[in-house]
Design a protein around this motif. Sequence first.
Motif, PDB file in Angstrom:
ATOM      1  N   LYS A 130     -31.329  15.965 -66.346  1.00 16.97           N
ATOM      2  CA  LYS A 130     -31.232  15.020 -65.240  1.00 16.97           C
ATOM      3  C   LYS A 130     -32.099  15.493 -64.075  1.00 16.97           C
ATOM      4  O   LYS A 130     -32.017  16.642 -63.648  1.00 16.97           O
ATOM      5  N   VAL A 131     -32.956  14.577 -63.555  1.00 19.99           N
ATOM      6  CA  VAL A 131     -33.821  14.916 -62.421  1.00 19.99           C
ATOM      7  C   VAL A 131     -33.534  14.052 -61.198  1.00 19.99           C
ATOM      8  O   VAL A 131     -33.840  14.439 -60.076  1.00 19.99           O
ATOM      9  N   VAL A 132     -32.962  12.861 -61.414  1.00 22.35           N
ATOM     10  CA  VAL A 132     -32.569  11.971 -60.313  1.00 22.35           C
ATOM     11  C   VAL A 132     -31.214  11.387 -60.672  1.00 22.35           C
ATOM     12  O   VAL A 132     -30.981  10.985 -61.815  1.00 22.35           O
ATOM     13  N   ASP A 133     -30.316  11.336 -59.693  1.00 17.03           N
ATOM     14  CA  ASP A 133     -28.976  10.815 -59.940  1.00 17.03           C
ATOM     15  C   ASP A 133     -28.548   9.937 -58.771  1.00 17.03           C
ATOM     16  O   ASP A 133     -29.181   9.947 -57.706  1.00 17.03           O
ATOM     17  N   GLY A 134     -27.508   9.146 -58.972  1.00 13.29           N
ATOM     18  CA  GLY A 134     -26.925   8.394 -57.874  1.00 13.29           C
ATOM     19  C   GLY A 134     -27.622   7.113 -57.506  1.00 13.29           C
ATOM     20  O   GLY A 134     -27.505   6.638 -56.374  1.00 13.29           O
ATOM     21  N   ILE A 135     -28.367   6.504 -58.444  1.00 19.13           N
ATOM     22  CA  ILE A 135     -28.980   5.202 -58.179  1.00 19.13           C
ATOM     23  C   ILE A 135     -28.458   4.221 -59.229  1.00 19.13           C
ATOM     24  O   ILE A 135     -28.189   4.597 -60.365  1.00 19.13           O
ATOM     25  N   ASN A 148     -44.703  10.892 -58.324  1.00 16.68           N
ATOM     26  CA  ASN A 148     -43.723  10.031 -57.667  1.00 16.68           C
ATOM     27  C   ASN A 148     -43.210   8.986 -58.655  1.00 16.68           C
ATOM     28  O   ASN A 148     -43.983   8.445 -59.456  1.00 16.68           O
ATOM     29  N   PHE A 149     -41.919   8.692 -58.571  1.00 15.58           N
ATOM     30  CA  PHE A 149     -41.296   7.684 -59.423  1.00 15.58           C
ATOM     31  C   PHE A 149     -41.187   6.360 -58.675  1.00 15.58           C
ATOM     32  O   PHE A 149     -40.859   6.330 -57.487  1.00 15.58           O
ATOM     33  N   TYR A 150     -41.416   5.264 -59.413  1.00 17.86           N
ATOM     34  CA  TYR A 150     -41.215   3.919 -58.888  1.00 17.86           C
ATOM     35  C   TYR A 150     -40.251   3.223 -59.837  1.00 17.86           C
ATOM     36  O   TYR A 150     -40.496   3.166 -61.051  1.00 17.86           O
ATOM     37  N   VAL A 151     -39.153   2.706 -59.297  1.00 23.25           N
ATOM     38  CA  VAL A 151     -38.076   2.163 -60.111  1.00 23.25           C
ATOM     39  C   VAL A 151     -37.785   0.728 -59.689  1.00 23.25           C
ATOM     40  O   VAL A 151     -37.570   0.456 -58.495  1.00 23.25           O
ATOM     41  N   SER A 152     -37.796  -0.179 -60.646  1.00 22.10           N
ATOM     42  CA  SER A 152     -37.527  -1.585 -60.337  1.00 22.10           C
ATOM     43  C   SER A 152     -36.037  -1.856 -60.323  1.00 22.10           C
ATOM     44  O   SER A 152     -35.239  -1.159 -60.957  1.00 22.10           O
ATOM     45  N   ARG A 153     -35.664  -2.929 -59.581  1.00 20.79           N
ATOM     46  CA  ARG A 153     -34.262  -3.344 -59.474  1.00 20.79           C
ATOM     47  C   ARG A 153     -34.209  -4.857 -59.561  1.00 20.79           C
ATOM     48  O   ARG A 153     -34.776  -5.562 -58.720  1.00 20.79           O
ATOM     49  N   GLU A 154     -33.515  -5.370 -60.567  1.00 22.75           N
ATOM     50  CA  GLU A 154     -33.527  -6.804 -60.838  1.00 22.75           C
ATOM     51  C   GLU A 154     -32.748  -7.623 -59.816  1.00 22.75           C
ATOM     52  O   GLU A 154     -33.030  -8.798 -59.623  1.00 22.75           O
ATOM     53  N   LEU A 155     -31.757  -7.016 -59.173  1.00 24.05           N
ATOM     54  CA  LEU A 155     -30.902  -7.762 -58.253  1.00 24.05           C
ATOM     55  C   LEU A 155     -30.928  -7.157 -56.856  1.00 24.05           C
ATOM     56  O   LEU A 155     -29.920  -7.163 -56.147  1.00 24.05           O
ATOM     57  N   ALA A 156     -32.064  -6.636 -56.453  1.00 19.91           N
ATOM     58  CA  ALA A 156     -32.201  -6.044 -55.122  1.00 19.91           C
ATOM     59  C   ALA A 156     -33.629  -6.228 -54.628  1.00 19.91           C
ATOM     60  O   ALA A 156     -34.548  -6.497 -55.404  1.00 19.91           O
ATOM     61  N   THR A 157     -33.807  -6.087 -53.314  1.00 19.92           N
ATOM     62  CA  THR A 157     -35.127  -6.165 -52.705  1.00 19.92           C
ATOM     63  C   THR A 157     -35.671  -4.763 -52.495  1.00 19.92           C
ATOM     64  O   THR A 157     -34.975  -3.876 -52.017  1.00 19.92           O
ATOM     65  N   GLY A 158     -36.942  -4.586 -52.838  1.00 18.53           N
ATOM     66  CA  GLY A 158     -37.601  -3.300 -52.638  1.00 18.53           C
ATOM     67  C   GLY A 158     -37.644  -2.477 -53.908  1.00 18.53           C
ATOM     68  O   GLY A 158     -36.617  -2.236 -54.548  1.00 18.53           O
ATOM     69  N   ASP A 165     -39.391  15.663 -55.868  1.00 16.13           N
ATOM     70  CA  ASP A 165     -38.236  16.532 -55.616  1.00 16.13           C
ATOM     71  C   ASP A 165     -36.911  15.774 -55.639  1.00 16.13           C
ATOM     72  O   ASP A 165     -35.843  16.353 -55.391  1.00 16.13           O
ATOM     73  N   GLY A 166     -36.963  14.473 -55.944  1.00 16.62           N
ATOM     74  CA  GLY A 166     -35.753  13.673 -56.067  1.00 16.62           C
ATOM     75  C   GLY A 166     -35.321  12.957 -54.799  1.00 16.62           C
ATOM     76  O   GLY A 166     -34.365  12.180 -54.834  1.00 16.62           O
ATOM     77  N   THR A 167     -36.010  13.176 -53.681  1.00 15.48           N
ATOM     78  CA  THR A 167     -35.649  12.483 -52.438  1.00 15.48           C
ATOM     79  C   THR A 167     -36.269  11.089 -52.425  1.00 15.48           C
ATOM     80  O   THR A 167     -37.310  10.839 -53.026  1.00 15.48           O
ATOM     81  N   LYS A 168     -35.612  10.173 -51.714  1.00 22.37           N
ATOM     82  CA  LYS A 168     -36.069   8.791 -51.666  1.00 22.37           C
ATOM     83  C   LYS A 168     -37.025   8.573 -50.502  1.00 22.37           C
ATOM     84  O   LYS A 168     -36.782   9.061 -49.398  1.00 22.37           O
ATOM     85  N   ASP A 169     -38.086   7.833 -50.772  1.00 23.16           N
ATOM     86  CA  ASP A 169     -39.013   7.409 -49.718  1.00 23.16           C
ATOM     87  C   ASP A 169     -38.552   6.036 -49.234  1.00 23.16           C
ATOM     88  O   ASP A 169     -39.014   4.998 -49.712  1.00 23.16           O
ATOM     89  N   GLU A 170     -37.612   6.040 -48.311  1.00 22.75           N
ATOM     90  CA  GLU A 170     -36.984   4.801 -47.857  1.00 22.75           C
ATOM     91  C   GLU A 170     -37.985   3.872 -47.166  1.00 22.75           C
ATOM     92  O   GLU A 170     -37.916   2.644 -47.301  1.00 22.75           O
ATOM     93  N   GLN A 171     -38.917   4.435 -46.402  1.00 21.65           N
ATOM     94  CA  GLN A 171     -39.897   3.616 -45.694  1.00 21.65           C
ATOM     95  C   GLN A 171     -40.778   2.855 -46.680  1.00 21.65           C
ATOM     96  O   GLN A 171     -41.036   1.660 -46.496  1.00 21.65           O
ATOM     97  N   TRP A 172     -41.234   3.532 -47.725  1.00 21.11           N
ATOM     98  CA  TRP A 172     -42.069   2.872 -48.740  1.00 21.11           C
ATOM     99  C   TRP A 172     -41.278   1.764 -49.420  1.00 21.11           C
ATOM    100  O   TRP A 172     -41.780   0.652 -49.616  1.00 21.11           O
ATOM    101  N   THR A 173     -40.040   2.068 -49.769  1.00 24.22           N
ATOM    102  CA  THR A 173     -39.202   1.093 -50.467  1.00 24.22           C
ATOM    103  C   THR A 173     -38.976  -0.152 -49.628  1.00 24.22           C
ATOM    104  O   THR A 173     -39.043  -1.279 -50.136  1.00 24.22           O
ATOM    105  N   ARG A 174     -38.714   0.006 -48.331  1.00 21.88           N
ATOM    106  CA  ARG A 174     -38.529  -1.156 -47.460  1.00 21.88           C
ATOM    107  C   ARG A 174     -39.794  -2.002 -47.375  1.00 21.88           C
ATOM    108  O   ARG A 174     -39.734  -3.243 -47.324  1.00 21.88           O
ATOM    109  N   ALA A 175     -40.931  -1.341 -47.362  1.00 20.32           N
ATOM    110  CA  ALA A 175     -42.202  -2.070 -47.253  1.00 20.32           C
ATOM    111  C   ALA A 175     -42.513  -2.845 -48.537  1.00 20.32           C
ATOM    112  O   ALA A 175     -43.096  -3.933 -48.489  1.00 20.32           O
ATOM    113  N   ALA A 176     -42.110  -2.297 -49.681  1.00 20.60           N
ATOM    114  CA  ALA A 176     -42.334  -2.977 -50.965  1.00 20.60           C
ATOM    115  C   ALA A 176     -41.214  -3.986 -51.189  1.00 20.60           C
ATOM    116  O   ALA A 176     -40.460  -3.915 -52.168  1.00 20.60           O
ATOM    117  N   SER A 177     -41.115  -4.953 -50.298  1.00 18.95           N
ATOM    118  CA  SER A 177     -39.966  -5.849 -50.222  1.00 18.95           C
ATOM    119  C   SER A 177     -40.108  -7.040 -51.171  1.00 18.95           C
ATOM    120  O   SER A 177     -40.223  -8.195 -50.745  1.00 18.95           O
TER     121      SER A 177
END
Length: 303
Positions: A130-135, A148-158, A165-177
């Motif tokens: 396991k390298v990323v958890d809690g999503i 860097n990992f990019y993960v799609s979400r069918e029922l969410a924006t971004g 290192d497993g940390t989330k790039d929240e700013q990038w995710t918000r921009a990829a709306s």
Amino acid sequence: MSALLVAGTQTPVAATEARASARTALKPCTQRVSVEVFREGGVPLLDWRENLEFDGHGTLWVAHIAKHRVEGYAPDGTLKTSFPVNGPGGIRRGPDGFMYVNFGVNPLTSGLGGGIVRFDPTAAHPEPEKVVDGISGINGLAIDAAGNFYVSRELATGILKIRPDGTKDEQWTRAASVFGTNGLEIVGDQLYASVITSTASPVVRIPLNDPARHTTVTELSPNPWDAKVLDDLTSFGGDLVVASFRDGELIRVDPKTGGSCVLATGLRMPSSVRVPRGFGDHDPRRELFVVEASGRIMKVTVR
């Protein structure tokens, strides 16, 4: 068993013409394509194979979402190995040579949480780590050259961006709306995504260095009641090839113009498509591999 289908390359059109073409049905491409079974399936949906990727060392890795395992196949279709992963989804090869797999994708197991595991494809008995958890609510996966990992979400924006290192790039995710993304593919410095929730069946482009400037490449559904239900996509011969889960099609898209055509038909709920790399004598210039919710693994050859 094989069947000859109509397929090929599309005639380039201007981007504005591509938008207008959304009001008319997609035409067949001009090349011929043969489609054959690489591996037979079992009971449709109960034998659902969700995603696939080649490790470049002679093995095709398949995420078997229904049976909660990852399978490794030889170029002749022989099952070489398998190991358990809870609800495996998007699977990709990282720049470090490891294979990475989303887990917790199956909605029936979403309460157990989701994330990303990795394994060494050259190991005699691969063991997921396991390298990323809690999503949760995740599906497709892409990995850039920096890891860097990019993960799609069918029922969410971004689209989720997660650093190595497993940390989330929240700013990038918000921009990829973009809402409701499914398949992901990186080509150069661009991330392409299919959108499964929109009745227009769009394919979007997200610049990795400026995700707020995301744009729609094309919309593939001529009418709202004819949604393609787009799943995974891949780069092939300078174009994109995207799977239509609903219509059993592979659709070829010119990412520069949005010009599109139907490359292959007659598939059974195709969920992912990839180009074979380092996989015996299989030719990445002419072949595509597809997994289906029917359980089959298919080989598509462009003539």
